[in-house]
Design an enzyme around this catalytic site. Structure first.
Site, mmCIF file in Angstrom:
data_model
loop_
_atom_site.group_PDB
_atom_site.id
_atom_site.type_symbol
_atom_site.label_atom_id
_atom_site.label_comp_id
_atom_site.label_asym_id
_atom_site.label_seq_id
_atom_site.Cartn_x
_atom_site.Cartn_y
_atom_site.Cartn_z
ATOM 1 C CG HIS A 1 4.347 -2.713 11.030
ATOM 2 N ND1 HIS A 1 5.094 -1.581 11.254
ATOM 3 C CD2 HIS A 1 3.471 -2.390 10.040
ATOM 4 C CE1 HIS A 1 4.690 -0.605 10.443
ATOM 5 N NE2 HIS A 1 3.701 -1.074 9.690
ATOM 6 C CG HIS B 1 0.069 4.079 4.814
ATOM 7 N ND1 HIS B 1 -0.646 3.282 5.664
ATOM 8 C CD2 HIS B 1 -0.791 5.033 4.383
ATOM 9 C CE1 HIS B 1 -1.884 3.728 5.751
ATOM 10 N NE2 HIS B 1 -2.003 4.785 4.982
ATOM 11 C CG ASP C 1 0.601 -1.774 7.631
ATOM 12 O OD1 ASP C 1 1.522 -2.554 7.943
ATOM 13 O OD2 ASP C 1 0.717 -0.537 7.673
ATOM 14 C CG ASP D 1 4.930 2.611 7.358
ATOM 15 O OD1 ASP D 1 4.036 3.036 6.614
ATOM 16 O OD2 ASP D 1 4.720 1.798 8.280
ATOM 17 C CG HIS D 2 4.111 -0.470 4.267
ATOM 18 N ND1 HIS D 2 4.101 -1.798 4.623
ATOM 19 C CD2 HIS D 2 3.707 0.217 5.367
ATOM 20 C CE1 HIS D 2 3.703 -1.914 5.883
ATOM 21 N NE2 HIS D 2 3.450 -0.702 6.357
ATOM 22 C CG HIS E 1 -0.385 0.017 2.530
ATOM 23 N ND1 HIS E 1 0.382 -1.009 3.040
ATOM 24 C CD2 HIS E 1 -0.429 0.959 3.511
ATOM 25 C CE1 HIS E 1 0.767 -0.706 4.270
ATOM 26 N NE2 HIS E 1 0.298 0.487 4.582
ATOM 27 C CG HIS F 1 -3.847 -0.304 6.554
ATOM 28 N ND1 HIS F 1 -3.799 0.114 7.867
ATOM 29 C CD2 HIS F 1 -2.694 0.123 5.984
ATOM 30 C CE1 HIS F 1 -2.664 0.754 8.072
ATOM 31 N NE2 HIS F 1 -1.972 0.779 6.954
HETATM 32 ZN ZN LIG Z 1 0.039 1.397 6.531
#
Ligand SMILES: [Zn+2]
Length: 352
Positions: free
Chosen positions: A258, A141, A220, A143-144, A139, A196
């Site tokens: 995560h 975001h 996520d 942090d990905h 996705h 998400h």
């Molecule tokens: Zn995320």
């Protein structure tokens, strides 16, 4: 408008939409505090900023920098996982993310899932001596997806896969639900799992040709004992996406986005006081984390014994939450209600 695609619920389970145009549950702010949770419940606008604007990118860059200082060797000790012909290397990035380098050992062709920190991923690529053919992004975001740009600059033939519904940096090959992609001898299947984010996808590596179980890279959507926050979807949407994962089968290996095992298991054990499998997994996770070892992979079979987000059908969980199926209530509607309550309690737990 807020400049991004409008979050959509799915099917009949449309949720109340607030005046700001974001669904219920979208109430998170990236905080600048040190700590395990990069997001904290505060206001609708902040999630929008993080997910959709340059501010979010700046925040991400700061996270990367801080994590590199704080964990020069990563937040966990990487443990490669091999079966004949395939090597899966979890790469610990940021303060609790995992990227995964998946290698066809015969041809040295490789794919990476969710490259957050391009330096850490590039180091693994060089160390392994492989060619990066594909980036699979679960996705949008940061942090990905934050490493897409830098890795594409370095590996000019690398393709970037993901959903066109998410604003994934450098996306070259938008994928449809159930579309398959080959990387060397490896076959990945993309599954649409919204909730998400609207365009969230998970990737399943077919283990068949290698005599191994399927490997689910869940981003996520699903964590060990946990589940991503439904920022852009209703509980009904999230439930349907979790069901997609569960249908992959009990032997499926779960590789989440995560390292959240300890906090998720601790929370779960506060909900279900009498669950031996949960108790055992928690003790094991405490041990693992004391030695900074990664807790992945688990299996989807195991997850169903202790992950409350996958146990919405279980009477013991429903009872613990004080929820009862109403006369004539659709079973999935009831499970969505259970999921929503687990989520609410998890958010409260994390806010403290
Ligand atoms: Zn995320």
């Amino acid at each position: 408008g807020r400049g991004g695609p409008r979050p959509a619920g799915q099917g009949a389970g449309q949720e109340p939409v607030r005046s700001g145009g974001l669904p219920e549950g979208v109430e998170y702010i990236p905080t600048r505090k040190k700590g395990k949770n990069p997001m904290k419940p505060v206001g609708v606008a902040w999630y929008s900023l993080y997910a959709r604007t340059r501010l979010g990118y700046l925040f991400y860059q700061r996270q990367v920098k801080k994590a590199r200082e704080r964990y020069p060797h990563g937040h966990s000790v990487p443990q490669p996982y091999c079966f004949p012909g395939v090597k899966i290397l979890p790469i610990p990035v940021l303060s609790n993310n995992y990227s995964y380098l998946v290698i066809d050992t015969g041809s040295s062709q490789a794919a990476v899932i969710d490259p957050s920190d391009p330096l850490a991923v590039q180091a693994a690529i060089e160390e392994e001596g492989v060619m990066l053919e594909a980036i699979f992004c679960t996705h949008k975001h940061w942090d990905h997806s934050g490493g897409n740009e830098a890795l594409c600059q370095k590996h000019s033939s690398c393709r970037v896969y993901g959903s066109a519904l998410d604003a994934i940096p450098r996306l070259t090959n938008p994928l449809a639900d159930r579309e398959k992609v080959a990387v060397g001898c490896l076959t990945f299947e993309a599954l649409a799992t919204p909730g998400h984010t609207v365009g969230h996808m998970v990737y399943v590596l077919d283990g068949g040709p290698f005599g191994s179980p399927p490997c689910l890279f869940s981003g996520d959507l699903l964590f060990l004992a946990g589940c991503g926050r439904p920022f852009e979807g209703s509980p009904e949407t999230m439930l349907a996406s979790l069901d997609v994962a569960v249908r992959l089968g009990e032997d499926t290996l779960l590789w989440p986005g995560h390292e959240y095992a300890l906090e998720c298991l601790t929370f779960a054990s506060l909900l279900e006081l009498d669950n031996a499998a949960l108790e055992q997994k928690l003790q094991w996770a405490v041990q693992q984390r004391q030695e900074k070892r990664s807790t992945c992979p688990s299996t989807l079979g195991e997850e169903q014994t202790y992950n409350p987000f996958l146990r919405t059908h279980r009477p013991e969980l429903q009872e613990a939450l004080g929820l009862w199926q109403a006369a004539g209530e659709d079973p999935d509607a009831f499970r969505a209600r259970v999921l929503k309550e687990v989520r609410r309690r998890k958010d409260l737990y994390q806010a403290t």
